[in-house]
Design a protein around this motif. Structure first.
Motif, PDB file in Angstrom:
ATOM      1  N   UNK A  95       0.750  -1.094  -0.012  1.00 56.03           N
ATOM      2  CA  UNK A  95      -0.097  -0.024   0.124  1.00 56.03           C
ATOM      3  C   UNK A  95       0.801   1.158  -0.007  1.00 56.03           C
ATOM      4  N   UNK A  96       1.937   1.073   0.776  1.00 54.52           N
ATOM      5  CA  UNK A  96       2.966   2.216   0.992  1.00 54.52           C
ATOM      6  C   UNK A  96       3.588   2.520  -0.609  1.00 54.52           C
ATOM      7  N   UNK A  97       3.865   1.598  -1.327  1.00 52.35           N
ATOM      8  CA  UNK A  97       4.450   1.518  -2.582  1.00 52.35           C
ATOM      9  C   UNK A  97       3.644   2.282  -3.573  1.00 52.35           C
ATOM     10  N   UNK A  98       2.123   2.254  -3.251  1.00 56.97           N
ATOM     11  CA  UNK A  98       1.413   3.061  -4.273  1.00 56.97           C
ATOM     12  C   UNK A  98       1.164   4.561  -3.894  1.00 56.97           C
ATOM     13  N   UNK A  99       1.751   5.145  -2.899  1.00 53.76           N
ATOM     14  CA  UNK A  99       1.613   6.567  -2.248  1.00 53.76           C
ATOM     15  C   UNK A  99       2.965   7.063  -2.562  1.00 53.76           C
ATOM     16  N   UNK A 100       2.818   8.422  -2.667  1.00 46.46           N
ATOM     17  CA  UNK A 100       4.136   9.514  -2.465  1.00 46.46           C
ATOM     18  C   UNK A 100       4.466  10.016  -1.157  1.00 46.46           C
ATOM     19  N   UNK A 101       3.375  10.030  -0.426  1.00 45.39           N
ATOM     20  CA  UNK A 101       3.295  10.495   1.019  1.00 45.39           C
ATOM     21  C   UNK A 101       2.568   9.685   2.039  1.00 45.39           C
ATOM     22  N   UNK A 116       4.611   1.910  15.467  1.00 46.71           N
ATOM     23  CA  UNK A 116       4.801   3.316  14.537  1.00 46.71           C
ATOM     24  C   UNK A 116       6.285   3.220  14.028  1.00 46.71           C
ATOM     25  N   UNK A 117       7.267   2.838  14.837  1.00 45.49           N
ATOM     26  CA  UNK A 117       8.596   3.037  14.531  1.00 45.49           C
ATOM     27  C   UNK A 117       8.680   2.156  13.220  1.00 45.49           C
ATOM     28  N   UNK A 118       8.229   0.784  13.442  1.00 44.07           N
ATOM     29  CA  UNK A 118       8.557  -0.248  12.192  1.00 44.07           C
ATOM     30  C   UNK A 118       7.780   0.433  10.929  1.00 44.07           C
ATOM     31  N   UNK A 119       6.582   1.207  10.928  1.00 44.03           N
ATOM     32  CA  UNK A 119       5.900   1.312   9.886  1.00 44.03           C
ATOM     33  C   UNK A 119       6.553   2.765   9.382  1.00 44.03           C
ATOM     34  N   UNK A 120       7.162   3.677  10.109  1.00 44.29           N
ATOM     35  CA  UNK A 120       7.730   4.786   9.736  1.00 44.29           C
ATOM     36  C   UNK A 120       9.209   4.354   8.878  1.00 44.29           C
ATOM     37  N   UNK A 121       9.830   3.291   9.239  1.00 45.71           N
ATOM     38  CA  UNK A 121      10.897   2.764   8.129  1.00 45.71           C
ATOM     39  C   UNK A 121      10.568   2.045   7.143  1.00 45.71           C
ATOM     40  N   UNK A 122       9.371   1.551   7.277  1.00 43.67           N
ATOM     41  CA  UNK A 122       8.584   0.957   5.564  1.00 43.67           C
ATOM     42  C   UNK A 122       8.460   2.147   5.051  1.00 43.67           C
ATOM     43  N   UNK A 124       9.965   5.004   5.035  1.00 44.08           N
ATOM     44  CA  UNK A 124      11.249   5.709   4.707  1.00 44.08           C
ATOM     45  C   UNK A 124      11.890   4.972   3.540  1.00 44.08           C
ATOM     46  N   UNK A 125      11.841   3.578   3.346  1.00 43.52           N
ATOM     47  CA  UNK A 125      12.338   2.693   2.602  1.00 43.52           C
ATOM     48  C   UNK A 125      11.573   3.054   1.123  1.00 43.52           C
ATOM     49  N   UNK A 126      10.393   3.312   1.305  1.00 42.64           N
ATOM     50  CA  UNK A 126       9.578   3.323  -0.056  1.00 42.64           C
ATOM     51  C   UNK A 126       9.759   4.867  -0.404  1.00 42.64           C
ATOM     52  N   UNK A 127      10.724   5.817   0.309  1.00 38.11           N
ATOM     53  CA  UNK A 127      10.846   7.150  -0.208  1.00 38.11           C
ATOM     54  C   UNK A 127       9.713   7.971  -0.079  1.00 38.11           C
ATOM     55  N   UNK A 128       8.898   7.770   1.000  1.00 39.29           N
ATOM     56  CA  UNK A 128       7.821   8.706   1.068  1.00 39.29           C
ATOM     57  C   UNK A 128       7.850   9.894   1.645  1.00 39.29           C
ATOM     58  N   UNK A 129       7.217  10.960   1.526  1.00 42.31           N
ATOM     59  CA  UNK A 129       7.290  12.294   2.308  1.00 42.31           C
ATOM     60  C   UNK A 129       6.354  11.934   3.589  1.00 42.31           C
ATOM     61  N   UNK A 130       6.935  12.220   4.693  1.00 43.43           N
ATOM     62  CA  UNK A 130       6.106  11.756   5.992  1.00 43.43           C
ATOM     63  C   UNK A 130       5.755  13.150   6.557  1.00 43.43           C
ATOM     64  N   UNK A 131       4.365  13.144   6.776  1.00 40.58           N
ATOM     65  CA  UNK A 131       3.824  14.272   7.691  1.00 40.58           C
ATOM     66  C   UNK A 131       3.378  14.179   8.929  1.00 40.58           C
ATOM     67  N   UNK A 132       4.222  14.385   9.978  1.00 41.79           N
ATOM     68  CA  UNK A 132       3.650  13.823  11.252  1.00 41.79           C
ATOM     69  C   UNK A 132       2.585  14.629  11.834  1.00 41.79           C
ATOM     70  N   UNK A 133       1.676  13.962  12.505  1.00 39.25           N
ATOM     71  CA  UNK A 133       0.448  14.476  13.245  1.00 39.25           C
ATOM     72  C   UNK A 133       0.424  13.967  14.487  1.00 39.25           C
ATOM     73  N   UNK A 134       0.249  15.016  15.458  1.00 39.61           N
ATOM     74  CA  UNK A 134      -0.137  14.643  16.766  1.00 39.61           C
ATOM     75  C   UNK A 134      -1.678  14.491  17.032  1.00 39.61           C
ATOM     76  N   UNK A 135      -2.203  13.427  17.476  1.00 44.93           N
ATOM     77  CA  UNK A 135      -3.740  13.180  17.575  1.00 44.93           C
ATOM     78  C   UNK A 135      -3.993  13.177  19.029  1.00 44.93           C
ATOM     79  N   UNK A 136      -5.201  13.488  19.490  1.00 44.57           N
ATOM     80  CA  UNK A 136      -5.830  13.382  20.594  1.00 44.57           C
ATOM     81  C   UNK A 136      -5.252  14.287  21.762  1.00 44.57           C
ATOM     82  N   UNK A 137      -4.928  15.608  21.053  1.00 46.62           N
ATOM     83  CA  UNK A 137      -4.126  16.389  22.072  1.00 46.62           C
ATOM     84  C   UNK A 137      -5.166  17.197  23.072  1.00 46.62           C
ATOM     85  N   UNK A 138      -6.447  16.955  22.948  1.00 48.81           N
ATOM     86  CA  UNK A 138      -7.602  17.463  23.857  1.00 48.81           C
ATOM     87  C   UNK A 138      -7.682  16.401  25.149  1.00 48.81           C
TER      88      UNK A 138
END
Length: 601
Positions: A95-101, A116-122, A124-138
């Protein structure tokens, strides 16, 4: 909207289980007007009841959204929702291969977890642009500043630039959409080149056959055109192509950069393998998209119907499950104790649990499953290799030179106060220590090499109870290593019960044998004769227990008088018991098989 590849954004959301991935997807669909208020429900993209109940994504989903950005331009956003669990890592990688980000969602209260860590490495291996988002801040327990700092340490993204949102209330979701448009690159690829399209998922429809979800990398996939799958060379006509909105929306063609579906009367999901490349029969490409591999099951278990009359129903049910899940494999097998059943291969324990649950819910079957096993590789004395996924198929001791078992690299992220007990757990499970890495002052990433057979059982439950639920666990298969393994047989009255056989490490065999025989002693009902329970390795018995015989008082009617009369009656009883023992058989109750699964109680 006219076709403009510069205004297409293909992205996915990656997160640990329960960090709010599906909720964020719901908000994006709502903000872009893809789902009307009337159709809106929680977890829109999770269509299975099981996914909703467990709050996890099991299958990849995709959906197309139209978004008018602040700059006034209209963009096409293709969201590919991915499963987050370790068992489905290969599906995630395709699924990551089908994306650019990728949008990386991290819970502001829980912080970074192992997956989270293992999916981030996957990603990065697929050269995706990663946008980090912090959820549940409330949330009252949220600590966004500390978590943002640990994301900066992991990715190098400045902590102050990380978007803070609440996917539940919709706060900050507009910023996420703007970031997607601004940062994720548009797809590259020439619409006039020979067709190369990636299959990232497929589902089965009773009336239309296999429906393939695809991302076109180069060329154009047209309706009614003849297409070919590169991995198996099979050819079909593309009867319908279209976009994936909430419902399927047919169109005339899918061009480079677009995501959609194709239907071609494919009768068997086995033909539409995740990761395969589609091309056209005429002027097609012979260059597959990299990364395709056959998905191999890692955990095997015998699945038997409780009543032998349901054998054909079980076969039909497994057939139907396999249509929507090509990673499920099975073959018929027989067991002396359990009758006819199947040896089923799963990707991992969660996959096994889901299949068992679906057999029960969707098909109403009562099944017995044997102890889960992994696949061993045995080097025989004649230097030939055999694969063994069932203990009863293990070659005789005299023909075995070496036994190799699968090892995995495990990552455990835990609060630092639990390091000692967790390291002890890994040592007990024959783990080889690799590394300790401090993510921040509170949390540690432990790395171990562990035999897969040792984590298949109850490792995850132990890990959670030791760490009070705070530790998270992720693993990936590494390779096979030689180990001192033996086959432990359980014999009842001298007959081996194949369904109770297990393969264990030599150092643990005696302890396992003692515990098993002790447990069975309590579970096997008393007979009119003594029942011997033995644990053996080859011909050597290493543990024994006995189930005492029921005894009828045959001398009750004798009172006073000659002792020889009593003795005669007792001798007669003894002869009868002896004869009974030769012809009698012991029924092994269902609880005995379950007992093997819960050895530590």
């Amino acid at each position: 909207m006219p076709y403009d590849p510069g205004r297409i954004r293909n992205f996915c959301i990656i997160a640990h289980i329960d960090h709010g991935k599906s909720t964020l997807a719901d908000r994006l669909l709502e903000k872009t007007g893809t789902v009307s208020q009337r159709d809106l429900q929680e977890q829109v993209l999770d269509s299975m009841d099981l996914e909703r109940e467990r709050g996890i994504t099991i299958k990849s989903h995709a959906i197309r959204m139209q978004y008018t950005a602040d700059d006034g331009n209209e963009y096409t956003l293709n969201l590919i929702d991915t499963p987050g669990h370790v068992d489905f890592t290969y599906e995630v990688s395709r699924a990551l291969q089908a994306c650019e980000g990728a949008i990386l969602v991290v819970d502001a209260a829980q912080g970074i977890e192992a997956q989270t860590v293992s999916n981030v490495f996957l990603a990065l291996e697929a050269n995706l642009e990663i946008i980090p988002v912090l959820n549940k801040v409330d949330l009252p327990g949220a600590n966004p500043d500390a978590v943002a700092q640990s994301i900066e340490n992991l990715l190098g993204e400045p902590a102050e630039d990380i978007i803070r949102i609440s996917a539940k209330t919709g706060v900050g979701v507009h910023e996420v959409l703007e970031k997607i448009v601004a940062r994720i690159p548009a797809p590259s690829g020439d619409a006039s080149a020979p067709l190369r399209a990636l299959i990232f998922d497929s589902i089965f429809n009773t009336y239309r056959g296999s429906i393939v979800y695809t991302r076109v990398f180069e060329g154009t996939l047209r309706k009614k055109e003849a297409m070919r799958f590169l991995s198996n060379g099979k050819e079909y006509d593309a009867e319908e192509v279209g976009y994936l909105r909430l419902n399927m929306e047919p169109t005339e063609q899918l061009r480079a950069g677009e995501v959609g579906y194709v239907i071609g009367s494919v009768k068997d999901v086995q033909d539409t393998k995740v990761g395969d490349t589609i091309t056209t029969v005429k002027n097609g490409s012979d260059v597959p998209i990299e990364g395709f591999r056959e998905v191999k099951p890692m955990v095997f278990s015998g699945v038997y119907p409780e009543s032998s009359d349901e054998f054909e129903d079980l076969r039909a049910s497994l057939d139907k499950l396999q249509l929507n899940d090509s990673s499920l494999t099975y073959e018929p097998e027989t067991s002396v104790a359990l009758g006819f059943g199947f040896r089923v291969g799963f990707l991992g324990l969660l996959h096994m649990e889901i299949i068992q649950e679906r057999l029960d819910r969707e098909f109403g079957l009562d099944i017995i499953t044997t102890v889960p096993n992994v696949k061993y590789r045995v080097l025989q004395t004649d230097k030939t290799w055999v694969g063994v996924d069932n203990p009863s198929n293990m070659p005789p001791v005299g023909r075995i030179d070496e036994i190799h078992e699968p090892y995995v690299k495990a990552e455990i992220i835990t609060p630092s106060e639990y390091i000692g007990p967790l390291m002890q757990l890994c040592q007990d499970r024959r783990g080889q220590y690799l590394n300790t890495q401090y993510l921040d002052t509170e949390r540690v990433n432990l790395e171990y090499m562990l035999p897969l057979a040792e984590i298949v059982f109850d490792f995850y439950d132990k890990l959670k109870s030791i760490s009070r639920g705070f530790a998270s666990f992720d693993y990936e298969f590494k390779d096979y290593q030689a180990s001192h393994l033996v086959k432990l047989d359980i014999m009842i009255n001298g007959d081996a019960v194949d369904a109770l056989s297990t393969i264990v490490h030599r150092d643990k065999a005696y302890d396992m044998g003692r515990r098993l025989t002790r447990k069975l002693k309590d579970l096997i009902p008393q007979q009119m004769f003594e029942v011997a329970l033995q644990a053996s390795i080859g011909t050597r018995v290493i543990a024994r227990e006995s189930v005492r015989a029921m005894r009828k008082d045959v001398t009750a009617k004798c009172y006073g008088g000659d002792i020889s009369r009593k003795r005669k009656l007792l001798e007669k009883q003894k002869e009868g018991k002896k004869r009974m023992k030769q012809v009698g058989s012991v029924e092994v109750p269902q609880e005995a098989f379950l007992a093997v699964l819960s050895m530590d109680e």
